[in-house]
Design a protein around this motif. Structure first.
Motif, PDB file in Angstrom:
ATOM      1  N   ILE A 195     -26.384  36.443   3.405  1.00 24.27           N
ATOM      2  CA  ILE A 195     -26.419  36.313   4.873  1.00 24.27           C
ATOM      3  C   ILE A 195     -27.459  35.273   5.277  1.00 24.27           C
ATOM      4  CG2 ILE A 195     -27.065  37.481   7.034  1.00 24.27           C
ATOM      5  CD1 ILE A 195     -25.761  40.038   5.829  1.00 24.27           C
ATOM      6  N   LEU A 196     -28.649  35.372   4.700  1.00 29.85           N
ATOM      7  CA  LEU A 196     -29.695  34.389   5.007  1.00 29.85           C
ATOM      8  C   LEU A 196     -29.260  32.983   4.629  1.00 29.85           C
ATOM      9  CD1 LEU A 196     -32.962  36.248   3.933  1.00 29.85           C
ATOM     10  CD2 LEU A 196     -32.104  35.853   6.246  1.00 29.85           C
ATOM     11  N   PHE A 197     -28.644  32.850   3.474  1.00 27.86           N
ATOM     12  CA  PHE A 197     -28.210  31.538   3.005  1.00 27.86           C
ATOM     13  C   PHE A 197     -27.100  30.963   3.878  1.00 27.86           C
ATOM     14  CE2 PHE A 197     -25.901  28.697   0.062  1.00 27.86           C
ATOM     15  CZ  PHE A 197     -26.942  27.860  -0.295  1.00 27.86           C
ATOM     16  N   VAL A 198     -26.156  31.792   4.281  1.00 31.27           N
ATOM     17  CA  VAL A 198     -25.044  31.343   5.126  1.00 31.27           C
ATOM     18  C   VAL A 198     -25.566  30.740   6.428  1.00 31.27           C
ATOM     19  CG1 VAL A 198     -23.182  32.248   6.608  1.00 31.27           C
ATOM     20  CG2 VAL A 198     -23.216  32.791   4.181  1.00 31.27           C
ATOM     21  N   PHE A 199     -26.616  31.345   6.991  1.00 30.70           N
ATOM     22  CA  PHE A 199     -27.142  30.895   8.281  1.00 30.70           C
ATOM     23  C   PHE A 199     -28.388  30.020   8.152  1.00 30.70           C
ATOM     24  CE2 PHE A 199     -24.698  34.732   9.258  1.00 30.70           C
ATOM     25  CZ  PHE A 199     -23.840  34.216  10.215  1.00 30.70           C
ATOM     26  N   TYR A 200     -28.728  29.613   6.955  1.00 33.44           N
ATOM     27  CA  TYR A 200     -29.911  28.793   6.724  1.00 33.44           C
ATOM     28  C   TYR A 200     -29.665  27.384   7.259  1.00 33.44           C
ATOM     29  CZ  TYR A 200     -33.815  26.709   4.106  1.00 33.44           C
ATOM     30  OH  TYR A 200     -34.951  26.041   3.733  1.00 33.44           O
ATOM     31  N   SER A 201     -30.346  27.028   8.331  1.00 34.27           N
ATOM     32  CA  SER A 201     -30.051  25.784   9.044  1.00 34.27           C
ATOM     33  C   SER A 201     -30.275  24.535   8.193  1.00 34.27           C
ATOM     34  CB  SER A 201     -30.871  25.699  10.334  1.00 34.27           C
ATOM     35  OG  SER A 201     -32.257  25.708  10.025  1.00 34.27           O
ATOM     36  N   VAL A 202     -31.272  24.543   7.318  1.00 38.67           N
ATOM     37  CA  VAL A 202     -31.508  23.361   6.482  1.00 38.67           C
ATOM     38  C   VAL A 202     -30.331  23.144   5.532  1.00 38.67           C
ATOM     39  CG1 VAL A 202     -33.000  22.340   4.723  1.00 38.67           C
ATOM     40  CG2 VAL A 202     -34.011  23.532   6.669  1.00 38.67           C
ATOM     41  N   HIS A 203     -29.826  24.208   4.942  1.00 38.17           N
ATOM     42  CA  HIS A 203     -28.674  24.062   4.043  1.00 38.17           C
ATOM     43  C   HIS A 203     -27.441  23.624   4.817  1.00 38.17           C
ATOM     44  CE1 HIS A 203     -25.401  25.133   1.240  1.00 38.17           C
ATOM     45  NE2 HIS A 203     -26.267  24.700   0.358  1.00 38.17           N
ATOM     46  N   ILE A 204     -27.247  24.176   6.002  1.00 40.90           N
ATOM     47  CA  ILE A 204     -26.100  23.772   6.823  1.00 40.90           C
ATOM     48  C   ILE A 204     -26.188  22.285   7.140  1.00 40.90           C
ATOM     49  CG2 ILE A 204     -24.985  24.031   9.073  1.00 40.90           C
ATOM     50  CD1 ILE A 204     -25.890  27.021   8.962  1.00 40.90           C
ATOM     51  N   SER A 205     -27.363  21.826   7.567  1.00 42.61           N
ATOM     52  CA  SER A 205     -27.489  20.419   7.959  1.00 42.61           C
ATOM     53  C   SER A 205     -27.368  19.473   6.770  1.00 42.61           C
ATOM     54  CB  SER A 205     -28.788  20.175   8.721  1.00 42.61           C
ATOM     55  OG  SER A 205     -29.901  20.422   7.903  1.00 42.61           O
ATOM     56  N   TYR A 206     -27.904  19.841   5.621  1.00 39.28           N
ATOM     57  CA  TYR A 206     -27.791  18.970   4.449  1.00 39.28           C
ATOM     58  C   TYR A 206     -26.415  19.064   3.790  1.00 39.28           C
ATOM     59  CZ  TYR A 206     -32.430  17.003   4.406  1.00 39.28           C
ATOM     60  OH  TYR A 206     -33.535  16.280   4.721  1.00 39.28           O
ATOM     61  N   SER A 207     -25.640  20.077   4.144  1.00 35.16           N
ATOM     62  CA  SER A 207     -24.285  20.193   3.616  1.00 35.16           C
ATOM     63  C   SER A 207     -23.334  19.186   4.248  1.00 35.16           C
ATOM     64  CB  SER A 207     -23.728  21.604   3.843  1.00 35.16           C
ATOM     65  OG  SER A 207     -24.380  22.529   3.024  1.00 35.16           O
ATOM     66  N   VAL A 208     -23.806  18.423   5.209  1.00 35.47           N
ATOM     67  CA  VAL A 208     -22.940  17.461   5.886  1.00 35.47           C
ATOM     68  C   VAL A 208     -23.493  16.042   5.806  1.00 35.47           C
ATOM     69  CG1 VAL A 208     -21.986  19.227   7.390  1.00 35.47           C
ATOM     70  CG2 VAL A 208     -23.963  17.906   8.161  1.00 35.47           C
TER      71      VAL A 208
END
Length: 191
Positions: A127-140
């Protein structure tokens, strides 16, 4: 026989497997949707993303076997170039590589945490990883951070699953995954 990385339930937990699978699928879906939305709302910015995309584009214009890209290791560039050769668009391909590997990281975070700490921590960590903003932003972006993290987390999840199941193939795949991570960033050799 294939090993299911989603279900390493003990006898006491086995009655809740359908609920675990639903939670697992919901988390991966939520993570995928967030990253896809971010892909369309974001630019290829952050860290060294633009420099990596530019180096890849320049290399493809004068293609030759290359092992050194400025100060960076080659595997990420090779992966971006391979996808760019198929899709014909360097920026799209570089960003799409991170998006796909970012989404693919989610089940491996689940599997690694489940192997090391159990079902409850796996749900919480994912859950934490899914909503982790740094990972979301670097995933794009075309930065190497998400592909690197994918190979390291996948390698460790496969290693710990192989340790529990005595599955040599999973051990080999885990070692290969960690090796691929070491071809993207220098930090992976420490693991």
């Amino acid at each position: 026989m294939a090993t299911d990385l989603t279900t390493t339930a003990t006898q006491a937990e086995s009655g809740t497997l359908p609920n675990i699978r639903k939670t697992y699928i919901a988390l991966i879906s939520a993570g995928a949707v967030l990253r896809i939305i971010s892909y369309f709302l974001s630019q290829n910015a952050g860290g060294d993303a633009l420099a990596r995309a530019r180096l890849t584009a320049n290399w493809l214009q004068n293609f030759h076997l290359e092992f050194h890209f400025d100060v960076w290791l080659p595997l990420h560039f090779w992966m971006m170039a391979a996808l760019s050769s198929v899709l014909g668009n360097v920026e799209l391909s570089c960003r799409l590589l991170s998006l796909v590997l970012g989404i693919a990281s989610i089940p491996f975070v689940w599997a690694l945490t489940r192997e090391v700490s159990g079902r409850g921590p796996a749900i919480f960590s994912t859950i934490l990883f899914v909503f982790y903003s740094v990972h979301i932003s670097y995933s794009v972006t075309s930065s190497c951070d998400v592909p690197y993290l994918f190979f390291v987390v996948a390698g460790m999840a496969l290693f710990f699953t192989a340790r529990r199941t005595d599955n040599v193939l999973l051990l080999v795949l885990g070692g290969l995954s960690l090796t691929l991570g070491a071809g993207i960033r220098y930090e992976a050799w420490i693991i």
